[in-house]
Motif scaffolding. Structure first.
Motif, PDB file in Angstrom:
ATOM      1  N   THR A 103       0.869  -0.985   0.545  1.00 54.52           N
ATOM      2  CA  THR A 103      -0.066  -0.139   0.022  1.00 54.52           C
ATOM      3  C   THR A 103       1.211   1.458  -0.190  1.00 54.52           C
ATOM      4  O   THR A 103       2.045   1.567   0.826  1.00 54.52           O
ATOM      5  CB  THR A 103      -0.468   0.176   1.315  1.00 54.52           C
ATOM      6  N   VAL A 122       1.187   5.751  -0.707  1.00 51.25           N
ATOM      7  CA  VAL A 122      -0.097   6.745  -0.798  1.00 51.25           C
ATOM      8  C   VAL A 122       0.699   7.488  -1.692  1.00 51.25           C
ATOM      9  O   VAL A 122       1.808   8.129  -1.894  1.00 51.25           O
ATOM     10  CB  VAL A 122       0.490   8.293   0.909  1.00 51.25           C
ATOM     11  N   PRO A 127       0.516   6.390   9.114  1.00 51.56           N
ATOM     12  CA  PRO A 127      -0.143   6.579   8.970  1.00 51.56           C
ATOM     13  C   PRO A 127      -0.079   8.268   9.749  1.00 51.56           C
ATOM     14  O   PRO A 127      -0.945   9.796   9.414  1.00 51.56           O
ATOM     15  CB  PRO A 127      -1.236   5.586   9.821  1.00 51.56           C
ATOM     16  N   HIS A 144     -10.662   9.561  -0.421  1.00 51.40           N
ATOM     17  CA  HIS A 144     -11.296   8.015   0.057  1.00 51.40           C
ATOM     18  C   HIS A 144     -12.681   8.030  -1.533  1.00 51.40           C
ATOM     19  O   HIS A 144     -13.596   8.098  -0.930  1.00 51.40           O
ATOM     20  CB  HIS A 144     -11.871   8.210   1.458  1.00 51.40           C
ATOM     21  N   TRP A 149     -10.359  -0.114   4.904  1.00 52.78           N
ATOM     22  CA  TRP A 149      -9.976   0.358   6.329  1.00 52.78           C
ATOM     23  C   TRP A 149     -11.701   0.152   7.307  1.00 52.78           C
ATOM     24  O   TRP A 149     -12.092   0.233   7.089  1.00 52.78           O
ATOM     25  CB  TRP A 149     -10.042   2.032   5.777  1.00 52.78           C
ATOM     26  N   LEU A 178     -10.371   5.463   8.256  1.00 51.63           N
ATOM     27  CA  LEU A 178      -8.877   5.853   7.037  1.00 51.63           C
ATOM     28  C   LEU A 178      -8.595   7.331   7.820  1.00 51.63           C
ATOM     29  O   LEU A 178      -8.553   7.577   8.982  1.00 51.63           O
ATOM     30  CB  LEU A 178      -9.770   6.698   6.063  1.00 51.63           C
ATOM     31  N   PRO A 179      -6.679   6.767   7.596  1.00 48.75           N
ATOM     32  CA  PRO A 179      -6.417   8.305   8.635  1.00 48.75           C
ATOM     33  C   PRO A 179      -6.189   9.468   7.658  1.00 48.75           C
ATOM     34  O   PRO A 179      -6.985   9.264   6.663  1.00 48.75           O
ATOM     35  CB  PRO A 179      -4.814   7.810   7.812  1.00 48.75           C
ATOM     36  N   VAL A 234      -4.359   6.982  -0.824  1.00 46.73           N
ATOM     37  CA  VAL A 234      -4.151   5.974  -0.536  1.00 46.73           C
ATOM     38  C   VAL A 234      -4.581   4.123  -1.043  1.00 46.73           C
ATOM     39  O   VAL A 234      -5.641   4.600  -1.388  1.00 46.73           O
ATOM     40  CB  VAL A 234      -4.217   5.572   1.326  1.00 46.73           C
ATOM     41  N   LEU A 246       3.637   2.585   2.438  1.00 45.47           N
ATOM     42  CA  LEU A 246       2.433   3.484   4.061  1.00 45.47           C
ATOM     43  C   LEU A 246       2.545   2.813   4.430  1.00 45.47           C
ATOM     44  O   LEU A 246       1.708   1.511   4.457  1.00 45.47           O
ATOM     45  CB  LEU A 246       1.275   3.752   3.399  1.00 45.47           C
ATOM     46  N   ASP A 285       1.583   0.170   8.189  1.00 45.97           N
ATOM     47  CA  ASP A 285       0.580  -0.529   9.138  1.00 45.97           C
ATOM     48  C   ASP A 285      -0.663  -0.478   8.604  1.00 45.97           C
ATOM     49  O   ASP A 285      -1.826   0.660   8.838  1.00 45.97           O
ATOM     50  CB  ASP A 285       0.942   0.655  10.292  1.00 45.97           C
ATOM     51  N   ALA A 286      -1.169  -0.393   6.916  1.00 48.23           N
ATOM     52  CA  ALA A 286      -2.297  -0.111   6.125  1.00 48.23           C
ATOM     53  C   ALA A 286      -3.025  -0.932   6.112  1.00 48.23           C
ATOM     54  O   ALA A 286      -1.877  -2.546   6.061  1.00 48.23           O
ATOM     55  CB  ALA A 286      -1.665   1.090   5.251  1.00 48.23           C
ATOM     56  N   GLU A 314      -3.781  -3.652   3.445  1.00 46.81           N
ATOM     57  CA  GLU A 314      -3.612  -4.156   1.872  1.00 46.81           C
ATOM     58  C   GLU A 314      -4.443  -4.822   1.220  1.00 46.81           C
ATOM     59  O   GLU A 314      -5.318  -5.607   1.608  1.00 46.81           O
ATOM     60  CB  GLU A 314      -1.915  -5.139   1.534  1.00 46.81           C
TER      61      GLU A 314
END
Length: 266
Positions: free
Chosen positions: A79, A81, A97, A107, A115, A118-119, A145, A164, A166-167, A169
Motif C-alpha cells: 500500500t 500514498v 499513518p 477516499h 479500512w 481512514l488516516p 492511499v 505506507l 500499518d495500512a 493491503e
C-alpha cells in the motif's frame, strides 16, 4: 455447464491494476485452439459478471463471497500514498499513518482497501473513481492511499508515491463460480499455479489395475537383485546352501577341508 465442458473461448475478467499478461502468454502457447478473451472491469463489477455467466473466471480483489465462489489467493500488494512530487513526505522512504494526520486523504467510491479508520482528514465529498482522485491529488487537493499497482496504473509525471506502513493491503485472487468449474478453468488454475503442461491439473487420476501394478513392480525391480537371485540358485544346485563356498574358520574348501589346518606336533 458441466465439469467436462470446454468453452469455445475462455473469458477472463480482471480488476484495474492486475496484470494478467504473463498467464495469458502461457495460455496462448499451451492452448492455441481455445482463444483467451481478456476484459478489464471495475473491481466491484467482476462478481456480477461471473455469476451471470458473462465470464468464466476473474483475477479479482479479495474478499469475495466464498459461499458461491471458489478462489485461489495469488499475492498481496504493498500500500502506498500518492502525493505531488514536491510534497513533504517525499523526503522520507516510508510514511506512517500519523504522518498524514493533517492531510486530506481522498477516499474514492471504488476504493479496494478495507479500512477500519481512514488516516488523515476526510474530504467533503468522495471522488467517484480512483482516476478522479488522482486528478485531485495533482491539483493539490489531498493525497490518496492505494495499492501499488493502482499508483502505477495512474502514474503521472507530477506525482510520486511512498510506501505506507500499518495500512491494509489488497490481495488478488483467481475466482470463479463454484458451480462452474470447467476444464478450461482447471487449465487456467494449472497455469497460475505453475503446473507443467503434462500435469493432471488437479483432476482425479484413474486407479491402476492389479495387472498394471504387477507390471510396474516388475519394472522397478533392479537387474542386480535379479542376477543375485539367479547366482544363488546356481550355487544351491552345485551343492550346499547359497553363500557357503568356504568352510567357516578353516580357510579350506569343500574339496579339501583339511587344507590350511595347522599340523599337530609329533
Amino acid at each position: 455447464m458441466t465439469g467436462s465442458d470446454v468453452s469455445p473461448s475462455f473469458r477472463l475478467v480482471y480488476a484495474p491494476g492486475v496484470m494478467p499478461g504473463k498467464w495469458a502468454r502461457v495460455w496462448n502457447e499451451r492452448l492455441p485452439g481455445v482463444p483467451l478473451t481478456l476484459t478489464q472491469v471495475p473491481a466491484a463489477q467482476a462478481a456480477d459478471l461471473l455469476l451471470n455467466g458473462d465470464a468464466d473466471a476473474g483475477l479479482v480483489r479479495l474478499p469475495v463471497d466464498r459461499t458461491v465462489f471458489s478462489a485461489i489467493p495469488l499475492y498481496s500488494e504493498q500500500t502506498v500514498v500518492v502525493v505531488p512530487k514536491d510534497h513533504l513526505v517525499t523526503a522520507v522512504d516510508e510514511v506512517a499513518p500519523e504522518d498524514l494526520a493533517d492531510e486530506i486523504v481522498l477516499h474514492p467510491l471504488d476504493d479496494v482497501l478495507m479500512w477500519e479508520t481512514l488516516p488523515g482528514k476526510p474530504a467533503l465529498e468522495r471522488p467517484a473513481t480512483t482516476a478522479d482522485a488522482v486528478q485531485l491529488v495533482a491539483a493539490g487537493i489531498g493525497v490518496l492511499v492505494v495499492p501499488l499497482s493502482l499508483a502505477r496504473l495512474h502514474h503521472r509525471k507530477d506525482l510520486t508515491h511512498r510506501p505506507l506502513r500499518d495500512a491494509p493491503e489488497s490481495s488478488v485472487a483467481l475466482a470463479w463460480p463454484e458451480a462452474a468449474t470447467t476444464d478450461s478453468v482447471e487449465d487456467f488454475i494449472g497455469i497460475v499455479r505453475g503446473r507443467t503442461v503434462n500435469s493432471t491439473r488437479g483432476r482425479t487420476r484413474p486407479q491402476p489395475s492389479a495387472q498394471e501394478k504387477q507390471e510396474k513392480q516388475k519394472k522397478s525391480e533392479k537387474p542386480g537383485r535379479a542376477a543375485e537371485k539367479g547366482g544363488a540358485r546356481r550355487r544351491q544346485a552345485a551343492g550346499g546352501p547359497a553363500g557357503r563356498g568356504r568352510r567357516k574358520g578353516t580357510g579350506g574348501t569343500p574339496k579339501n577341508p583339511r587344507r590350511g589346518n595347522p599340523r599337530r606336533g609329533s
